[in-house]
Structure formats: structure tokens, C-alpha cells
Design an enzyme around this catalytic site. Structure first.
Site, PDB file in Angstrom:
ATOM      1  N   ARG A 159      14.856 -52.043  40.491  1.00 52.55           N
ATOM      2  CA  ARG A 159      14.346 -50.875  39.760  1.00 52.55           C
ATOM      3  C   ARG A 159      13.094 -51.229  38.970  1.00 52.55           C
ATOM      4  O   ARG A 159      13.084 -52.187  38.211  1.00 52.55           O
ATOM      5  CB  ARG A 159      15.407 -50.371  38.779  1.00 52.55           C
ATOM      6  CG  ARG A 159      16.382 -49.428  39.423  1.00 52.55           C
ATOM      7  CD  ARG A 159      15.761 -48.059  39.650  1.00 52.55           C
ATOM      8  NE  ARG A 159      15.908 -47.188  38.506  1.00 52.55           N
ATOM      9  CZ  ARG A 159      16.989 -46.448  38.275  1.00 52.55           C
ATOM     10  NH1 ARG A 159      18.000 -46.468  39.102  1.00 52.55           N
ATOM     11  NH2 ARG A 159      17.041 -45.687  37.218  1.00 52.55           N
ATOM     12  N   CYS A 160      12.057 -50.427  39.176  1.00 52.62           N
ATOM     13  CA  CYS A 160      10.818 -50.644  38.456  1.00 52.62           C
ATOM     14  C   CYS A 160      10.463 -49.389  37.677  1.00 52.62           C
ATOM     15  O   CYS A 160      10.856 -48.289  38.060  1.00 52.62           O
ATOM     16  CB  CYS A 160       9.691 -50.959  39.443  1.00 52.62           C
ATOM     17  SG  CYS A 160      10.010 -52.428  40.429  1.00 52.62           S
ATOM     18  N   LYS A 168      19.192 -55.188  27.385  1.00 53.12           N
ATOM     19  CA  LYS A 168      17.748 -55.438  27.297  1.00 53.12           C
ATOM     20  C   LYS A 168      17.433 -56.865  26.905  1.00 53.12           C
ATOM     21  O   LYS A 168      18.089 -57.437  26.037  1.00 53.12           O
ATOM     22  CB  LYS A 168      17.136 -54.486  26.287  1.00 53.12           C
ATOM     23  CG  LYS A 168      17.250 -53.080  26.772  1.00 53.12           C
ATOM     24  CD  LYS A 168      16.101 -52.229  26.341  1.00 53.12           C
ATOM     25  CE  LYS A 168      16.207 -50.943  27.105  1.00 53.12           C
ATOM     26  NZ  LYS A 168      14.943 -50.340  27.377  1.00 53.12           N
ATOM     27  N   GLY A 223      20.013 -31.653  29.378  1.00 49.76           N
ATOM     28  CA  GLY A 223      18.675 -31.194  29.758  1.00 49.76           C
ATOM     29  C   GLY A 223      18.417 -31.147  31.242  1.00 49.76           C
ATOM     30  O   GLY A 223      18.086 -30.110  31.794  1.00 49.76           O
ATOM     31  N   GLU A 235       6.864 -55.146  47.037  1.00 47.48           N
ATOM     32  CA  GLU A 235       7.445 -55.597  48.301  1.00 47.48           C
ATOM     33  C   GLU A 235       8.901 -56.030  48.131  1.00 47.48           C
ATOM     34  O   GLU A 235       9.742 -55.787  48.999  1.00 47.48           O
ATOM     35  CB  GLU A 235       6.643 -56.772  48.875  1.00 47.48           C
ATOM     36  CG  GLU A 235       5.249 -56.421  49.383  1.00 47.48           C
ATOM     37  CD  GLU A 235       4.187 -56.456  48.287  1.00 47.48           C
ATOM     38  OE1 GLU A 235       4.559 -56.505  47.088  1.00 47.48           O
ATOM     39  OE2 GLU A 235       2.991 -56.413  48.616  1.00 47.48           O
ATOM     40  N   GLU A 288      14.730 -29.035  33.839  1.00 45.10           N
ATOM     41  CA  GLU A 288      13.736 -30.118  33.991  1.00 45.10           C
ATOM     42  C   GLU A 288      13.321 -30.410  35.433  1.00 45.10           C
ATOM     43  O   GLU A 288      12.894 -31.529  35.740  1.00 45.10           O
ATOM     44  CB  GLU A 288      14.224 -31.417  33.302  1.00 45.10           C
ATOM     45  CG  GLU A 288      14.511 -31.262  31.832  1.00 45.10           C
ATOM     46  CD  GLU A 288      14.965 -32.547  31.142  1.00 45.10           C
ATOM     47  OE1 GLU A 288      14.641 -33.650  31.619  1.00 45.10           O
ATOM     48  OE2 GLU A 288      15.651 -32.437  30.107  1.00 45.10           O
ATOM     49  N   HIS A 338      27.447 -41.368  34.545  1.00 43.13           N
ATOM     50  CA  HIS A 338      27.142 -42.505  35.417  1.00 43.13           C
ATOM     51  C   HIS A 338      28.179 -42.660  36.517  1.00 43.13           C
ATOM     52  O   HIS A 338      27.991 -43.432  37.443  1.00 43.13           O
ATOM     53  CB  HIS A 338      27.064 -43.790  34.602  1.00 43.13           C
ATOM     54  CG  HIS A 338      25.983 -43.738  33.566  1.00 43.13           C
ATOM     55  ND1 HIS A 338      24.655 -43.845  33.899  1.00 43.13           N
ATOM     56  CD2 HIS A 338      26.020 -43.532  32.236  1.00 43.13           C
ATOM     57  CE1 HIS A 338      23.921 -43.732  32.806  1.00 43.13           C
ATOM     58  NE2 HIS A 338      24.726 -43.542  31.780  1.00 43.13           N
ATOM     59  N   GLU A 367      16.148 -49.170  20.592  1.00 45.73           N
ATOM     60  CA  GLU A 367      15.571 -50.351  21.222  1.00 45.73           C
ATOM     61  C   GLU A 367      14.215 -50.725  20.633  1.00 45.73           C
ATOM     62  O   GLU A 367      13.703 -51.792  20.925  1.00 45.73           O
ATOM     63  CB  GLU A 367      15.471 -50.153  22.740  1.00 45.73           C
ATOM     64  CG  GLU A 367      14.552 -49.036  23.142  1.00 45.73           C
ATOM     65  CD  GLU A 367      14.678 -48.699  24.618  1.00 45.73           C
ATOM     66  OE1 GLU A 367      15.793 -48.378  25.041  1.00 45.73           O
ATOM     67  OE2 GLU A 367      13.660 -48.754  25.305  1.00 45.73           O
TER      68      GLU A 367
HETATM   69  N1  GLN Z   1      16.670 -34.585  28.538  1.00 48.29           N
HETATM   70  C1  GLN Z   1      16.738 -35.759  29.344  1.00 48.29           C
HETATM   71  C2  GLN Z   1      17.635 -35.508  30.541  1.00 48.29           C
HETATM   72  O1  GLN Z   1      18.531 -34.729  30.432  1.00 48.29           O
HETATM   73  C3  GLN Z   1      17.295 -36.910  28.551  1.00 48.29           C
HETATM   74  C4  GLN Z   1      17.298 -38.181  29.337  1.00 48.29           C
HETATM   75  C5  GLN Z   1      17.699 -39.393  28.553  1.00 48.29           C
HETATM   76  O2  GLN Z   1      18.317 -39.291  27.523  1.00 48.29           O
HETATM   77  N2  GLN Z   1      17.388 -40.568  28.992  1.00 48.29           N
HETATM   78  O3  GLN Z   1      17.441 -36.105  31.586  1.00 48.29           O
END
Ligand code: GLN
Ligand code: ZN
Length: 756
Positions: free
Chosen positions: A517-518, A115, A434, A17, A486, A696, A607
């Protein structure tokens, strides 16, 4: 009488929610009162649950609209200058810090996110100045306390401790010693304590999770100083640690003048016995006995056996809780429809974990809980012996593994020669990571297939047409090594989680990652294996459309583990090796299908590092070996790539090199290649693609800019081992940006080639 309490409860709401309320508010689709109403309701629900579970005090201040560290910065008046204007109110200032907008509405650099210890939760890093002053803005905290009290609850506020807060923070500009701010910070805490007392608070949970890390003497000293300075108020302090043992900090912790300790006994094992032995006569010991990091039912009988004697010794000075805040697990199994009865029967989400605590408390206090304990024992026995969990052939294959299964057969230099002959790529070959834009049509197609509105052949046809489109666009851009794009994947881990045996994917198992974000980590409940090929049909189809090499695309074993809820009945490394073997089969089958290059993504390898540095080597050993097992079934001519979307490799570069991927692609564009230093200093021996295109950002990167970045890299790394590629996958971008960006990237590569 043992009592129970909550270190922290998920605040996203049982049906996310809060996420929807936040996003509606940010989009201007709802009013602030609507958002606040949803938030208040979640708090009330959480408190009511705690009260129903027999907890004498409810937790306050574990709620946050965005992030508890951000809230703490706001509480202390730690607002970076670019977000100050005096006019905007606390709520919007917090959102601006998180999302990057100045009071004037213009874009501003958001606070950095990182993180929270070794979890997948991200907090906003506080930015401190050498002259930082701390001025309390306690309204949110005090209002929530009042709100709980008005609803008839006694409260136990939760606060991040001063030393952990400083440790989590960074210098706003020039680096300086943050510890010099401790006295001023402690003064603010002191004032806050007075306010809390005035509002009728008796116990305060003060979190110092840095105590489970290996600390430099100055940080240890800071802890000693801090708690000395904070002692003497009438407020009772529960010094709270989690995520591991205190280790070398044990005697330090015990020496602090506090009124009680909380310890994580899930990860901390038997260490609590040492604390017990030295506990002061009036001190409380809170034991984290229910795993706050995983979704399995607790072995209640085993726990009770252990706790009986402690309870006798401590009486009402024994408190029970989850190991850490429950914010790291999903909210309520009642709302989970994806699992069958048996699987569900093995699990507990946050609400169920509260019930477990209640049961343990009742049992210790002489209540009759025999029936519930019997149910619990039955579920656990069922899980232990289930043939869904255990598959002999998988275990045996794992046992037979030898170091040779992690060897490629030939050394990189020899492999590289063979791969060059096979792939015929130009210098500075261009490729991508990818994924390509996940358009609304792609998402719709997947959704319709999932709901049964498209037949399998219809779905395959649509996906093939997406692949064909993606290949055509890559050819048009002039890329050298292509990918299939993908389109069939919602998420790089969930996709394989759905296809691998031993994994289950939830429908509502959401956990907050940051802000609204979840994530929905899959569950590894049993021995992992691969029934049939997972990606081969897509890769084979893509390769059939072009003369250029198409890279196969898989998620690596460590990432498949790290971003899941992992079974707790065998060592993690064992599970990781099983995943590695399943992936190895896929890698080999891709090779047989004519795929000459295969990428095994490992963005989560860093991580996974343990919180204690002394444990790094052990982790890196098995993590690297697992990767190598997944990659080493193929001939030397087959090129193995890996990808990690960060560029902080200091301290682990040796392990990264030991993975021995033929090519690694990493994120470097934003750091202006300075973060390549780890590779340069180490003389990284294999090929490397330092990202030149910041995915980004919505900006189209210019040719000259990318060329300059590559030249910088080529000054210090051998040009014949460099690739040209973006920082990460392109799934979140639109084609209108991606097309021109990749064209520019290819143009930059061509200029580099011409310049050689
Ligand atoms: N192969 C994935 C992509 O291109 C790699 C994603 C990632 O590194 N978090 O989305
Ligand atoms: Zn990435």
C-alpha cells in the site's frame, strides 16, 4: 574527505514496481521467481544509484518485500506460534504474518500494524513471549549482502538496534517486562555480527531511533548494557538516530562504545555541535543534512557554510546522509508529470536527494560545483519570493485571528438545546461516518471525467445520481442523519488538496504506507486559501432530496496537514491555521446552504503528537485551536461533528474535549467498548457516537451484538448524549454488506429507544 552514505532508500520502485509484483504474486497471477526478479532489480538499481553518487558503501537490508521490522522479526526467529509449521518457507511465513493466514490456508489474526514513530509508515509489531528464544535465520540478509558484493559494491548493512526492537515489540499474551529478553537477544546479535564479519562487512548501521524519545531509566540502562555487550567485535557500529534531538539521552548516547553516530540535523538542529565537541578521536560523525521526511530542495549553500568547519575538523570522519531513511519520500522527480517547471524546481525526491548529498560531498572535498550551487540558490530564491507562495491577504487574516475566533459563542449545553429543537432527532440517533461503497462505476466515472471523456455537466449528473441512490438507500435503512456518500472523492485529503489554493497534487509521488500500500500525499507549497466552494453543491443537492438532515463532510485542518508534505518555510501551525480558515469559509457556506450538521474529520490528530511527551501540550494547543477555528464560524444551532478512527484517547482526552465538537464519532467496536473508558473517566461533556459496526470486517454485525455494545456504553455515559454509528467510513465495503449492516444498526437503535 567527507563521504556520503544512504540510511535507507525507497524500495517500492520508481513506478511502484514492487507493489504490482507483490499483488500479482498474492493473487496467484505470477510466480515467485517473477516477484524475486523485480525485487532484485530494484535493489540493483538502488545500489547502482548509490555508487554513481560516489558513495563508498551501499546500504543493504533497507530493502524489504513487506516491512523491515517484519524482516527483522524473521531474522531473529520471532514468529508467532500461529504462523509456525516448519514446512512453509521464510517468504511465505512473512507474508502470512503480515496478511493473516495460517499455514493451513485458514484465516488467522495478522500481526498488528502501527505507525513507525511519527511517520505515516506502518510496521508489523513483533510479538514476544516471556520464554522467547531468538534463533537466527540470516539467509535473506546474507544473500542480499552477497548479491551486492557480487555486483562489485562494498556494503554497509542496516539493522534495527536491539533496544529499539524490544521497544517496538509487544507481549504476545500476558504483559511481561520485555527487557528481560535483552540478554538472549544480544546473544543473537553477537552471533549475527560474527556472520557479518565473516562475510566481509566492516561497517554496520544500527538504528536506535528510540534515543530521540524520552526514555524511562530502565530503557536507558538497557541501551548502556546492550552496547557494552556488543562492543569488542571488529565490526564498526554507526549508531543511528533520527526524527529529533537526543535531548536528555545525549550523554547516554555519547557514552556508548560505538564507532560513530548518525544524527538528524534537520529536526535535531544544532545539537550535533555538542556531539561534535565530545566525539572520540576515532569516532565518525554522520550528519543527516538533507530532509528525509519532506520533498523540498536543500539549501545547499547554507549547509555548506555550516559544514566547512566540521569537515576541516573531522576530515574523513565526517559522513553525510539524509536525516533519516529516504523511504518516507517518493522515488524520483523525473517520473513526476503533475507539476509545472517552477514547482518541480523547488523539489527533490529520493533520487534528487542523493544528488544533493553528492554535491555537498564534492563541494567539501574541493570539487568545482559552483554551477550546481548557483542553480540551487536560484531555485531557492525563486521559491522564497514567489507570489505563488505568498498571499498577503491570507497572512493578514491569519494574523488577525484571536482566541474568540475559536469560540462557538454558546456553551455546548445551550447549543445542544437549540440543535435538538432544530434537528428533531430521536434518542440514540443513527448516522454514518461519510463515505459509502466506492463502486467500480463510481471510480470509472471519476476516471473518465479526469481524462476529459466526460464533460462537467455529464459528470455532475452522474455524481448526482450516485448521491440520489445513496440518499434513497439510507432512507430505506431508516437512518436519522444522512450523508451524501463522498462518491466524488478519491481520497479525503487529496480531494481537498486539489481544490484548495497553495496545495499541489502529484501524479507519481508515492510513498509506502505498509506492504504494497502506497499513499500520495499532496504538497502544501504556499499560503492556503479557498477560491470557491468545494463541497456545497453536492451537500445542497443531497439535502434537496430528503427531509432528514444531511451532514456536510469535510477533512479537518490537522489531518489536511498531517497527511501532506508541508512547506518548511514557516511553522506548521501557521500553515494549519491557514487551512483552518479556508475550511471555516466552507463550513459557513454549507450552513448558509441550509446544512444543519457538518462533520470535520480529524483522524490524524493523534498521530501528529510529537515524539517527546514534553512537546505534546504545545502541539495539542495549536491543533485544537485550528480545529476550533474551522468549526466556530457557524451559529449555535448548527451541529458540528468530528470523527477519529481510533479509540486510544488516553493522554489526549482533555484536548479532544477542548475541540468542543457537538458530536464525536470514534472507533470502538473491536475493543468491545472498553476503550470508551477515557471518555467515561473524563466525564466527556458532549455527544459521542462509539462505533458499533466494525467496518474492517466483511461480517454483517447482528442486531443483538450492536445493541449490547450500546447498552454497555449507556451504562456509563448519559443515554441522551449517545449516537449510533459505524466505526469509520464505508467506502471499502460493498452494498451487499452495508445495506443489511445498517438495517441491523437501525434496528438496534430502535430497540434501545423502546427500552428507555
Ligand atoms: N468521512 C470519511 C469517510 O467516511 C472519514 C474517513 C476516515 O476517518 N479515515 O470515509
Ligand atoms: Zn475513520
Amino acid at each position: 574527505m567527507a563521504t556520503t552514505h544512504t540510511l535507507g532508500f525507497p524500495r517500492i520502485g520508481a513506478q511502484r514496481e514492487l507493489k504490482f509484483a507483490l499483488e500479482a504474486y498474492w493473487n496467484g497471477d505470477s510466480r515467485r521467481e517473477d516477484l524475486l526478479q523485480v525485487a532484485a532489480q530494484i535493489r540493483q538499481d538502488n545500489w547502482a544509484l548509490q555508487q554513481r553518487s560516489g558513495q563508498p558503501r551501499v546500504s543493504v537490508n533497507d530493502f524489504s518485500l513487506y516491512d523491515q521490522v517484519l524482516d527483522h522479526s524473521c531474522l531473529l526467529g520471532v514468529i508467532p506460534r500461529r504462523f509456525q509449521d516448519g514446512s512453509s518457507d521464510a517468504l511465505d511465513t512473512g507474508f502470512r504474518m503480515a496478511r493473516g493466514r495460517a499455514p493451513s490456508g485458514t484465516p488467522q489474526r495478522a500481526c498488528e500494524m502501527t505507525k513507525w514513530f511519527d511517520t505515516n509508515y506502518h510496521y508489523l509489531v513483533p510479538e514476544l513471549d516471556p520464554q522467547q528464544d531468538f534463533s537466527l535465520a540470516p539467509d535473506k540478509l546474507l544473500a542480499e549482502i552477497a548479491e551486492a558484493q557480487a555486483a562489485g559494491h562494498a556494503v554497509k548493512p542496516v539493522l534495527i538496534g536491539p533496544v529499539t526492537y524490544l521497544w517496538l515489540a509487544k507481549s504476545a499474551a500476558e504483559p511481561f517486562d520485555r527487557l528481560q529478553l535483552l540478554p538472549a537477544l544480544l546473544q543473537a546479535y553477537g552471533e549475527l555480527f560474527q556472520l557479518l564479519q565473516r562475510q566481509g562487512v566492516d561497517w554496520l548501521q544500527i538504528d536506535e531511533p528510540i534515543l530521540v524519545q524520552e526514555l524511562e531509566p530502565c530503557w536507558q540502562q538497557a541501551l548502556a548494557d546492550a552496547y557494552q555487550a556488543l562492543a569488542g567485535s571488529d565490526l564498526r557500529l554507526l549508531l543511528t538516530t533520527y526524527f529529533g534531538t537526543l535531548g536528555d539521552n545525549l550523554s547516554l548516547a555519547l557514552s556508548l562504545p560505538v564507532d560513530g553516530f548518525h544524527l538528524d540535523t534537520v529536526r535535531g538542529g544544532e545539537e550535533y555541535r555538542r556531539v561534535l565537541a565530545e566525539l572520540g578521536a576515532n569516532q565518525v560523525l554522520s550528519l543527516g543534512v538533507v530532509d528525509g521526511r519532506n520533498i523540498w530542495k536543500t539549501d545547499l549553500s547554507a549547509r555548506l557554510n555550516e559544514l566547512q568547519s566540521v569537515s576541516k575538523l573531522l576530515g574523513d570522519r565526517l559522513w553525510l546522509a539524509s536525516s533519516c531513511s529516504l523511504q518516507h519520500v517518493p522515488v524520483d522527480l523525473e517520473h513526476e508529470s503533475a507539476f509545472d517547471v517552477q514547482l518541480r524546481g523547488w523539489m527533490a525526491y529520493a533520487v534528487q536527494k542523493q544528488q544533493e548529498l553528492q554535491l555537498l560531498g564534492d563541494a567539501l572535498n574541493g570539487g568545482n560545483v559552483a554551477a550546481a550551487l548557483a542553480d540551487n540558490a536560484l531555485a531557492l530564491a525563486g521559491r522564497r519570493s514567489s507570489d505563488r507562495v505568498h498571499r498577503e491577504s491570507v497572512k493578514q487574516r491569519c494574523q488577525r485571528l484571536s482566541p474568540r475566533d475559536g469560540e462557538r459563542g454558546l456553551a455546548y449545553t445551550q447549543r445542544a438545546r437549540l440543535q435538538r429543537a432544530r434537528l428533531q432527532l430521536p434518542d440514540f440517533p443513527t448516522t454514518t461516518i461519510g463515505s459509502f461503497p466506492q463502486t467500480p462505476e463510481i471510480r470509472q466515472t471519476r476516471g473518465r471525467y479526469r481524462r476529459g471523456e466526460l464533460s462537467e455537466p455529464q459528470y455532475v449528473e452522474r455524481m448526482q445520481s450516485e448521491i440520489a441512490d445513496c440518499i434513497a438507500r439510507q432512507e430505506a435503512c431508516g437512518l436519522d442523519m444522512l450523508v451524501h456518500g463522498e462518491a466524488e472523492r478519491n481520497d479525503m485529503v487529496e480531494y481537498f488538496g486539489e481544490l484548495l489554493q497553495g496545495y499541489a497534487v502529484s501524479r507519481n509521488g508515492w510513498v509506502q504506507s505498509y506492504g504494497s500500500r502506497c499513499v500520495k500525499p499532496p504538497v502544501i507549497y504556499g499560503d492556503v486559501y479557498r477560491d470557491e466552494a468545494m463541497t456545497v453543491q453536492w451537500s445542497r443537492y443531497a439535502q434537496s432530496l430528503t427531509a432528514k438532515p444531511v451532514k456536510g463532510m469535510l477533512t479537518g485542518p490537522v489531518t489536511m496537514l498531517q497527511w501532506a508534505f508541508v512547506r518548511d518555510d514557516q511553522p506548521r501551525q501557521q500553515t494549519c491555521l491557514q487551512v483552518a480558515l479556508a475550511l471555516r469559509d466552507e463550513v459557513c457556506e454549507l450552513e448558509s446552504a441550509g446544512i444543519a450538521a457538518i462533520q470535520i474529520d480529524e483522524p490524524a490528530i493523534r498521530e501528529g503528537l510529537p515524539l517527546k511527551r514534553s512537546e505534546w501540550d504545545h502541539y495539542l494547543d495549536w491543533a485544537v485551536y485550528a480545529f476550533r477555528v474551522s468549526a466556530s464560524g457557524v451559529a449555535p444551532e448548527t451541529q458540528i461533528h468530528t470523527h477519529m478512527c481510533y479509540s486510544e484517547f488516553n493522554g489526549i482526552i482533555e484536548a479532544i474535549a477542548a475541540m468542543d465538537a457537538d458530536v464525536i464519532t470514534i472507533e470502538t467496536s473491536r475493543s468491545n467498548m472498553t476503550l470508551l473508558d477515557a471518555f467515561i473517566d473524563f466525564e466527556y461533556p458532549n455527544e459521542i457516537g462509539p462505533g458499533v459496526y466494525d467496518i474492517h470486517s466483511p461480517n454483517v454485525p447482528q442486531v443483538a451484538q450492536m445493541e449490547a455494545l450500546m447498552r454497555k456504553a449507556a451504562e456509563r455515559l448519559p443515554a441522551e448524549r449517545l449516537w449510533v454509528n459505524p466505526d469509520c467510513g464505508l467506502k471499502t465495503r460493498g452494498w451487499d454488506e452495508v445495506g443489511p449492516s445498517l438495517e441491523n444498526m437501525v434496528a438496534a437503535a430502535r430497540r434501545l429507544r423502546a427500552g428507555i
